[in-house]
Design a protein around this motif. Structure first.
Motif, PDB file in Angstrom:
ATOM      1  N   THR A   1     -12.641   1.128  -8.125  1.00 23.77           N
ATOM      2  CA  THR A   1     -12.198   2.491  -7.862  1.00 23.77           C
ATOM      3  C   THR A   1     -12.153   2.794  -6.374  1.00 23.77           C
ATOM      4  N   THR A   2     -12.173   1.752  -5.556  1.00 22.99           N
ATOM      5  CA  THR A   2     -12.168   1.945  -4.109  1.00 22.99           C
ATOM      6  C   THR A   2     -10.876   1.432  -3.521  1.00 22.99           C
ATOM      7  N   LYS A   3     -10.236   2.236  -2.711  1.00 16.54           N
ATOM      8  CA  LYS A   3      -9.021   1.809  -2.026  1.00 16.54           C
ATOM      9  C   LYS A   3      -9.403   1.000  -0.802  1.00 16.54           C
TER      10      LYS A   3
ATOM     11  N   ARG B   1      -7.342   0.445  -6.810  1.00 15.09           N
ATOM     12  CA  ARG B   1      -7.441   1.890  -6.638  1.00 15.09           C
ATOM     13  C   ARG B   1      -8.216   2.489  -7.812  1.00 15.09           C
ATOM     14  N   ASP B   2      -8.403   3.800  -7.760  1.00 17.77           N
ATOM     15  CA  ASP B   2      -9.113   4.504  -8.833  1.00 17.77           C
ATOM     16  C   ASP B   2      -8.255   4.485 -10.096  1.00 17.77           C
ATOM     17  N   THR B   3      -8.770   3.883 -11.150  1.00 19.42           N
ATOM     18  CA  THR B   3      -8.008   3.723 -12.388  1.00 19.42           C
ATOM     19  C   THR B   3      -8.397   4.720 -13.465  1.00 19.42           C
TER      20      THR B   3
ATOM     21  N   THR C   1      -2.394   0.192 -10.235  1.00 17.69           N
ATOM     22  CA  THR C   1      -3.635   0.668  -9.626  1.00 17.69           C
ATOM     23  C   THR C   1      -4.749  -0.363  -9.772  1.00 17.69           C
TER      24      THR C   1
ATOM     25  N   ASP D   1       0.707   4.148  -2.871  1.00 17.69           N
ATOM     26  CA  ASP D   1       0.488   5.560  -2.534  1.00 17.69           C
ATOM     27  C   ASP D   1       1.600   6.425  -3.119  1.00 17.69           C
TER      28      ASP D   1
ATOM     29  N   GLU E   1       0.811  -1.221   0.000  1.00 18.79           N
ATOM     30  CA  GLU E   1       0.000   0.000   0.000  1.00 18.79           C
ATOM     31  C   GLU E   1       0.841   1.267   0.000  1.00 18.79           C
TER      32      GLU E   1
END
Length: 409
Positions: free
Chosen positions: A370-372, A343-345, A338, A312, A308
């Motif tokens: 799209t959610t971490k 993550r949000d792509t 991502t 980030d 993670e």
């Protein structure tokens, strides 16, 4: 793939990493015109097939159907014997000495991700098998000593194609045996165990940890390939290599993946979320490509929580790497990371799509993509439900009071 911009030929890559050239020189090759179907606008001589393959793999994961010209360009680069060069100008004949295992390995993975290219994939896999070294490894260009990056990428392609690397062998040495040649074992200092060297033959036979070699070989060691789409999760941190026999130089296959992910976890923590490259005559600098492969390897191994911080960091600092979305290979790599990290792509998908021909179709990303993930969110969900119920109850009471008041009036 040995540099962020590829520099594609092994001669240039090895010069950067070891100071030793190991492939045919391409300096006399004229700068080609960038084909319309190719992603990115920079000179594709050294990374055309590489960046196209990464782009198509990443877009397939983003539910983007690429233009026929983009797919046709990649399949058109394949030579009759099944291998791919880094780049071949339109109308140019194939030259076996310029075919390379890195381009072939990522092209095979891209066509598998796209689907519907069985013949090309089978020919590519057969080329890899035919050009395996006698020690089980792969070289960038056939006929040269093997290296960890090329061997790892070949193993990725075999896994993607459903071929067991343990059964792909030359002279009795399997692909996993070849990979093991480059991993540091119990005879190395404790803080280096589990790492991969790039090419011992270029360093007098010594194994020295290399960040990019470790990042790329790790994905093979943990049994993964592109795109990384696993949802496996192990809460425990990776286990460092246990050394009951300190004289054991080789890392057992069963311990290889865990040993390298433990090494990467420690290196990423020490580097503030990223790996560092040190080139001769240059100051240490962040290694975006190695960090991306390290994150993919950790996620594949079931340790997404250890990745993670790197994800980030890549999202926050990756503008320099991707040239703000202008570098197709880097942008595709960031999109692959991502996607793997859930993550949000949207941003990376849009940037990559803009670097090539207009796609045939694009599906909107789902909420899950799209959610971490932040662990168990059930408590937050219950608060939202509770707030919703309170709002509903309050609204009902208000309407009831208004009705009673109107009746009194």
């Amino acid at each position: 793939m040995l540099t962020a911009a590829r520099l594609g030929a092994a001669a240039l890559s090895a010069a950067l990493l070891t100071g030793v050239a190991a492939a045919p020189a391409l300096a006399d090759v004229p700068t080609p015109v960038v084909p319309d179907g190719l992603y990115g606008k920079s000179d594709p001589t050294y990374d055309g097939v590489w960046r196209q393959s990464l782009a198509l793999t990443a877009l397939a994961g983003a539910k983007v159907t690429p233009a026929d010209s983009a797919v046709g360009w990649l399949t058109g680069q394949q030579c009759e014997d099944g291998g791919w060069p880094s780049f071949r100008a339109a109308g140019a004949a194939c030259d076996a000495k310029f075919e390379d295992s890195n381009a072939t390995s990522v092209a095979v993975q891209a066509l598998i991700a796209l689907g519907g290219h069985k013949d090309a994939v089978d020919k590519g896999v057969q080329w890899l098998k035919a050009n395996q070294n006698a020690d089980g490894s792969w070289a960038y260009n056939p006929g040269n000593p093997g290296d960890a990056n090329s061997t790892g990428l070949a193993v990725n392609a075999l896994l993607a194609a459903g071929a067991d690397p343990a059964g792909v062998a030359k002279a009795g040495r399997s692909a996993y045996d070849g990979l093991a040649l480059y991993q540091l074992g119990c005879t190395a200092p404790a803080d280096q165990r589990g790492a991969f060297a790039y090419q011992p033959a270029a360093q007098g036979g010594a194994l020295a940890p290399n960040g990019l070699a470790t990042g790329q070989a790790a994905l093979a060691a943990v049994g993964g390939h592109l795109p990384v789409a696993t949802t496996a999760r192990t809460d425990a941190a990776p286990r460092a290599l246990a050394c009951p026999d300190p004289s054991a130089a080789a890392v057992p296959r069963a311990d290889s993946g865990e040993a390298v992910t433990a090494y990467l976890t420690a290196q990423l923590a020490a580097g503030g979320g990223h790996l560092t490259q040190t080139l001769p005559g240059a100051a240490p600098a962040p290694d975006y490509t190695a960090t991306a492969w390290a994150a993919l390897s950790l996620i594949q191994s079931g340790h997404p929580q250890q990745a993670e911080g790197s994800v980030d960091w890549l999202l926050e600092e990756g503008g320099a790497w991707t040239k703000n979305g202008g570098d197709a290979g880097a942008t595709a790599s960031l999109l692959l990371v991502t996607q793997a990290a859930h993550r949000d792509t949207a941003a990376a998908t849009g940037q990559l799509t803009a670097l090539g021909p207009a796609p045939k179709a694009t599906e909107a990303p789902t909420a899950a993509a799209t959610t971490k993930p932040k662990g168990d969110n059930s408590t937050g969900q219950y608060w939202l439900i509770g707030i919703g119920l309170l709002v509903g109850i309050g609204g009902g009471l208000l309407l009831s009071l208004q009705r009673k008041r109107s009746q009194r009036l």
